[in-house]
Structures are given as structure tokens and as C-alpha cells.
Design a protein around this motif. Sequence first.
Motif, PDB file in Angstrom:
ATOM      1  N   VAL A  44      40.489  32.359  31.867  1.00  0.00           N
ATOM      2  CA  VAL A  44      41.916  32.490  32.174  1.00  0.00           C
ATOM      3  C   VAL A  44      42.135  32.121  33.630  1.00  0.00           C
ATOM      4  CG1 VAL A  44      43.874  34.071  32.297  1.00  0.00           C
ATOM      5  CG2 VAL A  44      42.154  34.347  30.505  1.00  0.00           C
ATOM      6  N   PRO A  45      43.126  31.234  33.945  1.00  0.00           N
ATOM      7  CA  PRO A  45      43.401  30.905  35.345  1.00  0.00           C
ATOM      8  C   PRO A  45      43.649  32.176  36.153  1.00  0.00           C
ATOM      9  CG  PRO A  45      44.619  29.446  33.877  1.00  0.00           C
ATOM     10  CD  PRO A  45      43.988  30.509  33.012  1.00  0.00           C
ATOM     11  N   GLY A  46      42.997  32.278  37.311  1.00  0.00           N
ATOM     12  CA  GLY A  46      43.134  33.478  38.128  1.00  0.00           C
ATOM     13  C   GLY A  46      42.265  34.615  37.652  1.00  0.00           C
ATOM     14  N   GLY A  47      41.484  34.371  36.590  1.00  0.00           N
ATOM     15  CA  GLY A  47      40.560  35.395  36.117  1.00  0.00           C
ATOM     16  C   GLY A  47      41.205  36.475  35.274  1.00  0.00           C
ATOM     17  N   GLY A  48      42.461  36.269  34.807  1.00  0.00           N
ATOM     18  CA  GLY A  48      43.099  37.267  33.963  1.00  0.00           C
ATOM     19  C   GLY A  48      43.512  38.509  34.709  1.00  0.00           C
ATOM     20  N   LEU A  49      43.829  38.408  36.004  1.00  0.00           N
ATOM     21  CA  LEU A  49      44.177  39.572  36.808  1.00  0.00           C
ATOM     22  C   LEU A  49      45.593  40.048  36.483  1.00  0.00           C
ATOM     23  CD1 LEU A  49      43.696  41.568  39.144  1.00  0.00           C
ATOM     24  CD2 LEU A  49      44.493  39.796  40.709  1.00  0.00           C
ATOM     25  N   THR A  50      45.705  41.306  36.075  1.00  0.00           N
ATOM     26  CA  THR A  50      46.999  41.959  35.927  1.00  0.00           C
ATOM     27  C   THR A  50      47.111  43.010  37.008  1.00  0.00           C
ATOM     28  OG1 THR A  50      47.227  41.580  33.555  1.00  0.00           O
ATOM     29  CG2 THR A  50      48.426  43.438  34.475  1.00  0.00           C
ATOM     30  N   LEU A  51      48.158  42.934  37.793  1.00  0.00           N
ATOM     31  CA  LEU A  51      48.334  43.783  38.962  1.00  0.00           C
ATOM     32  C   LEU A  51      49.432  44.796  38.669  1.00  0.00           C
ATOM     33  CD1 LEU A  51      48.236  42.231  42.513  1.00  0.00           C
ATOM     34  CD2 LEU A  51      49.340  44.402  42.043  1.00  0.00           C
ATOM     35  N   VAL A  52      49.068  46.077  38.686  1.00  0.00           N
ATOM     36  CA  VAL A  52      50.015  47.156  38.402  1.00  0.00           C
ATOM     37  C   VAL A  52      50.440  47.800  39.719  1.00  0.00           C
ATOM     38  CG1 VAL A  52      50.395  49.343  37.210  1.00  0.00           C
ATOM     39  CG2 VAL A  52      48.927  47.589  36.174  1.00  0.00           C
TER      40      VAL A  52
END
Length: 365
Positions: A44-52
Motif C-alpha cells: 500500500v502506498p505510504g505503508g497503509g498508515l492510518t493516523l488517528v
Amino acid sequence: MSPHAGEAGLTPHTLAFVESPVQLLNVLEWAYLRAPRAEEASGVPGGGLTLVVLSPTDPMTRGQLRRMADLARDEGHTVRWEEARGGPMAPFQTIGGLTRLLRKADRIVMGDPFSRYVQLLLTITKARDLVVVDDGTATMEFVAQLASGERLVRWHRKGGRPGPRDLIFAPVSSAARRRLTPSGRRQVEIFSSMPIETTPEGVTITANAFAWTRATFGPPRITKGADMVGTSLVETGVVDNDRYLEAVATLAKTHGATRYFAHRRESTEKLHRLAVETGLEIVRPDLPLELIARRGPIGRTILSFPSTVVHTLPLALVGTEVRVAVCDIDPAWLTENASPRAQGFLSGVTGTARDVHRLSAVTVA
């Protein structure tokens, strides 16, 4: 901004929790350094980072967080904004809404291991990879406490008697501390620009050199004068308000400072009094100071008391002609309620700073 931005991407490889603009900045720095490896691992582009974003209530911090969230989106990350303190039921709604994310995440990145919110969330996740990014100088204390096996207590509260809420929350705090201890099933990384003298056994230390900040902003235009950086030492009960104001006035006069960059936690009353008594222009930054300084314009000299910026600004401004000068805290400035640990900790913050000019404590009446 949607309260649940990025709802479609609920299977993140990496889930990050932040409660302050500096924490969010340091998540971006970590992601920038890890991006090639993270993309390769997740596809996933960006490594799949989800920022909460566990949003606080004070307007200045919220404003900075919204600006930083926009920058995170520009980098391709998913941002989920949680009104985590929006009323008595907000914590329950926030934790309930994040449970599925927590259980599916492979890696958790957090900015404040002392946060009760974060400690509670850690008891839910099964992630085998935990990362702690800088939350300022508190990171130094966290590493020291982790290495020595102590309970997690913020440095300015250390030495005080635990309150009722501390006692009620103690089991959760203990569980979080165990989760933050490396084991055969769990890896722990600390991503920091702070000086770390003792590395806890099994913990990986990665240096934060502010590569993303330098690649994205600047170099700045440098002015001839000096700027001052504010601190929240008065608001946290460490330093006496009158002594602090007198010290700021003396420093500004001695070094010809014209602007004062307010810390996001500084009270409006204190800043108004400071402006009236010193003539300094009060600037309320809309981004963390590392980004403000890197964008410019910025004074040739930046004056600060012991704080995070004496470690981070030299890194963000490497290659420029800006000089960071730090003024020691005189023990006489401390309040009677200050932790017994305060003076030694503040001296350590100053003494371990690299590439700064050290000033003696100014004399105030």
C-alpha cells in the motif's frame, strides 16, 4: 473535516495515535524514514498508515492539529479525527469505534505512552510491533523509566503522591507498561531526536533527524534579530509565573529579541501580561515550531529555556546560520509544589542538548 475520515481504509498495516501537533509531526518523520520498507511489506502506498487524532479541547492545539492533518493527507496517509474529549460519553464512543482497527493492526505507533487514553488502547491491541515517537522531552523520562522498571509517571509529577484517579487507573497503566516491554512476541521501537543514555533491553532506538521537515520546507530566510521560544513550565506548576516573566524580559533586553513564539499551552493571561511588560510581539504558531522555523523568516538567534526545541531545532535547521541558545532555570524560580525531580530533569535537558549555545540563568529579583 469528517469525524471519521478514511472510513473506507479500515485494514491498516500501521495505526498511529496522536494527541498533539508535535506527535503528529514525528509520526510523519517516522513514516518518511520507513516508507520504502513499509510499502514493500504492505503493498500500500505510504505503508497503509492510518493516523488517528485523539483531539484535545483547547483551540490552539486543535488548530495546529488540523493543519498537521492536512500535511499528513498530502503525504498520502489516511486521517481519522476523533472528538475523544467531546463529552462524558466521548471516550466510550471513541474506544468502541477504534476496537476493530486496534485488533487488526499489525503495528501501533504512539506519541505519548504516558497518556491514559493510549494506555487504555494498548490493552486492546494484539499488534506485535509497537513504536513510540517523540512527545518532546517526556520521551527521555519514558525511556529511563522503562529501562529501570519503574511505573510510568510524567517527570513534573514524579515524587508526588498518587491521586484517586491514579490508583483507579493503576492496573491499566501496569498492563500498558508490560505491553511496552519487548518480548519474544513483541517488538518495541523508540523513534527519537532526544539523547537516550540507557537503552532498555530489547528496545530498538532509531534516530529522528527531521529529514522530512528539511526535505519539505526551507531553507528559511534569516533575520538579523533574535526570537524567543515560550514554554509551559508555568502552566505545569514547575516555575513561578512572576520569575518567568522577569527572566523573559531580561533575556529579551539582553539579546534584542522582538518576537515570542508562544507554547500552545501558555495561558492567554500570561501572554497578555508578557506583551505589556516586555513589548515582545506574541506569535501563536499555527504549526510546530520546527516547521515554522524551517519555513522562516526566523531570527539568527533563537532563545529558549530547557525544552524539546533545544534538541529539535538544531536538527531542523542544520545547514543554516541560525544559533539556538538555551537559558538554564535558576532553582529559585521553581514553585514550592514543583516535583523534587524537576531541577535535575531540566538541567539534564539543557546539558544533553547538542549544537546549542548555553546561557547561564539570568538574575531576577
